[in-house]
Design an enzyme around this catalytic site. Structure first.
Site: not given
Ligand code: 1YM
Length: 695
Positions: A487, A560, A562, A564
């Protein structure tokens, strides 16, 4: 509708009332009961026909040569000879299909008479001796002397191949393919044929053997009735099988009764003494109801229009159903089922599509930005009967069941547009339900198109060169190669620096990739990130996808830790599931597990991949520990990323493994489809429950 064909001139002298029988063929006349005297002749009502229609007559005999009949016989023989030599040319075949055609040809004559407005009853009898008779209550075929032929009109009709055409002109010769030559063809192919005409107070009779009259038309007695009776015995020299099927005849008669409302068609079975009447006051409206019987109908009120435009009679009935999502549109031209379609079907289709779109926009069921409903959409679940009757139908196509008359398209279209718009406006509830059914069909069509277009695009993708953003590995054996799909460009940079270049490739993706669940194929393949991914993997796309061309046996999604990141991972997994499913099933797809925490004490660093692990490790290490929470891959340097996430010696990878594919389908549907609520629920429940540990 105009009435009738030209009458055969009636001022010619009538033939002498002479009955010819016991002729050279020695054939017995089945309609004649010799025991009854002419005064006893009592007409039977048309609805109950039988060979007793003429109960008796005076028997006077006449030799052929005496009245000059011999020459006429030869002429007739020659005239019908082509039919006997090549029957297939006239009735299609000599199998049972062709055999049944004989009945239809005669019935067509009666239907013509009904359409001309002179007849409302037709009785077809399947006799015990395999003969068939057809009786109608029309005007009766003219029996006057034909001015030039020097024979009765009746005889001309029965013996001249193109008599129908010659006598016709004006009105509708609506019936089938033979355009009036039907009677003579049936006569030619019959071992024997008897005809009775009830007209002007008299019963006129004549008998034929293989198309050859056994004497002139004779008056057999008095009668009040009017109409025509034809009874024929199919010739076993022509037809290998001469027995008729009640079912087959019934099916066609039912169809004719639907197509010609108000005509009562009776089918009798003499041997079994049964009779069935086909009569539909509503005509093709009843036909559509019959077709939709047992189905769930969408518009309660059936649409129906009947209109004449430039001498073309147009009749349309339609009703939607949602029990099956198929189209049942039966189209007829002059009572012939036009299986290959033609101009009337073209006009019908274009008007249906245009009118439903026009209405849907007017009623705001289609918004400005919505695409038009397609023809396929508006025919989903449609049951319709379209019947046109025209003066000079042109049949084309392989099986001559395609209507060629181009003017009919515009006529049908004009009639349908007009009347359907009015119907929709007068029945808004039904109209809305119809449009909604079409809208549902449109959505389904888009989904199908997606799949199709994928296939069409495959060649484009296969020929593409490797994407510039791909940092490839040097190893050429795919079994040893890995690709990290990372990403973001910055994490991509770190991964590139930290990787083992020999067998690890890095493909950075910019931001969020397209949600393939909501996009059509064209959009998916226009997406740069997806294009890069497909070319890098090398397996192609769509129908001709070949997993053997996979360039890396490990495909690692690295995002990641998280919100997103997990979203991007879901988008990628959706794409793999929907379009590269074999790779998931073969176990090629993995999820990288970057650590959530770095635990530092002095110079030593430990990583924790979950909150629980963090707590356990902190207890184990003890003392003052610096805890770093990684919010993204970018917070790690190249060495850290290698150590924690990419090094096969130390890393943890999760293999993506879907056991229950149906369930997976449903999950992706709910997760990535257009409904938001189920997606939210699903993510909240399952976000942290990815297990299935590998390596
Ligand atoms: C059981 C078969 O053939 N009915 C029939 C045929 C004709 C007429 C009426 C008819 C037509 C016309 C005038 C006309 C035919 N007439 C001719 C022809 N039933 C059956 N019923 N009067 C009667 O078309 O003007 C051919 S068929 F050519 F002689 F007029």
């Amino acid at each position: 509708m105009s009435h009738g064909r030209h009458h055969v001139p009636c001022h010619t002298p009538r033939p002498p009332a002479v009955l010819v029988r016991g002729t050279a063929t020695g054939a017995h006349h089945p309609l004649i009961d010799d025991s009854a005297r002419p005064e006893d002749l009592t007409p039977t009502p048309p609805a109950a026909p039988s060979s007793a229609g003429v109960a008796g007559r005076s028997a006077a005999s006449a030799g052929h040569t005496q009245d000059g009949y011999g020459a006429a016989q030869i002429q007739v023989l020659e005239g019908l000879d082509p039919v006997r030599r090549r029957p297939g040319m006239y009735i299609g075949s000599t199998d049972t299909r062709g055999l049944h055609h004989l009945v239809y040809e005669i019935v067509d004559n009666s239907i013509d008479e009904a359409l001309a407005g002179y007849c409302d009853q037709i009785v077809v009898t399947l006799h015990a001796d395999s003969s068939v008779s057809v009786l109608d209550n029309g005007r009766g075929i003219p029996v006057d002397m034909h001015p030039t032929e020097k024979r009765s009109a009746l005889e001309v009709v029965l013996t001249k191949l193109h008599a129908g055409g010659k006598f016709g002109g004006g009105g509708y010769k609506v019936s089938g393919g033979l355009h009036g030559v039907g009677l003579s063809v049936v006569n030619a192919l019959s071992e024997r044929l008897d005809v009775e005409v009830y007209k002007d107070g008299r019963a006129h009779v004549q008998s034929y053997v293989r198309g050859v009259p056994q004497g002139p038309v004779a008056v057999a007695g008095h009668t009040d009735r009017h109409g025509t009776l034809v009874r024929f015995w199919a010739d076993p020299q022509i037809f290998p099988e001469i027995s008729f099927s009640w079912e087959t005849v019934a099916t066609r008669l039912r169809e004719l009764a639907f197509l010609n409302k108000g005509i009562a068609i009776v089918l009798r079975n003499e041997a079994e003494e049964t009779a069935h009447t086909f009569y539909f006051e509503g005509g093709i409206q009843a036909f559509v109801k019959h077709l939709n019987a047992g189905r769930n109908v969408v518009n309660q009120k059936l649409f129906y229009v009947e209109r004449e435009i430039d001498t073309t009679m147009i009749e349309i009935a339609l009703q939607y159903q949602n029990t099956t999502f198929t189209e049942h549109v039966l189209a007829y031209a002059n009572n012939i089922h036009t299986e290959e379609g033609g101009s009337h079907v073209t006009g019908f289709r274009s008007a249906l599509t245009a009118t439903l779109n026009k209405y849907a926009r007017k009623a705001s069921l289609l918004k400005d930005n919505d695409a038009n409903l397609s023809g396929d959409d508006v025919r989903d679940g449609l049951t319709a009967v379209l019947s046109v009757k025209l003066q000079e139908p042109q049949f084309e196509g392989q099986t001559k069941t395609k209507l060629g008359n181009s003017e009919v398209a515009g006529q049908v279209s004009a009639v349908l547009s007009d009347s359907l718009m009015q119907f929709l406006e007068e029945n808004p509830g039904d109209a809305r339900r119809i449009v909604e059914q079409s809208l549902t069909a449109a959505r389904a069509r888009h989904a199908a198109a997606r799949a199709r277009e994928l296939v069409q695009r495959k060649s484009l993708l296969e020929s593409a060169t490797l994407p510039g953003k791909l940092a490839d590995c040097s190893e050429r054996d795919p079994a040893l190669c890995e690709i990290f799909i990372v990403e973001g460009d910055s994490a991509g940079g770190t991964a590139k620096a930290g990787r083992e270049r020999r067998f690890q490739a890095i493909l950075p993706l910019r931001g969020k990739i397209l949600n393939v669940e909501k996009a059509r194929a064209d959009k998916i393949l226009a997406n740069e990130e997806i294009k890069n991914l497909i070319t890098a993997l090398g397996v192609g796309f769509g129908e001709n996808m070949n997993t053997e061309r996979l360039r890396y046996h490990r495909i690692v999604l690295m995002v990641d830790a998280d919100v997103d990141g997990s979203h991007i991972r879901t988008l990628l997994l959706t794409f793999f599931w929907r379009h590269l499913q074999p790779l998931i099933k073969a176990g090629n797809v993995f999820l990288a597990q970057p650590p959530l925490y770095a635990l530092r004490k002095g110079k030593t660093v430990e990583y924790a991949y979950s909150d629980a692990e963090r707590d356990t490790k902190m207890k184990a290490i003890g003392g003052k520990i610096e805890v770093q929470r990684y919010k993204g891959l970018g917070e790690m340097n190249a060495v850290q990323l290698w150590e924690t996430t990419m090094d096969p010696e130390t890393r943890v990878l999760l293999r993506v493994d879907v056991e229950d594919t149906l369930k997976a389908d449903d999950i992706f549907d709910r997760l990535m489809g257009s409904d938001v609520a189920p997606r939210k629920r699903f993510i909240q429940t399952h976000a942290k429950s990815v297990r299935n540990l590998d390596i």
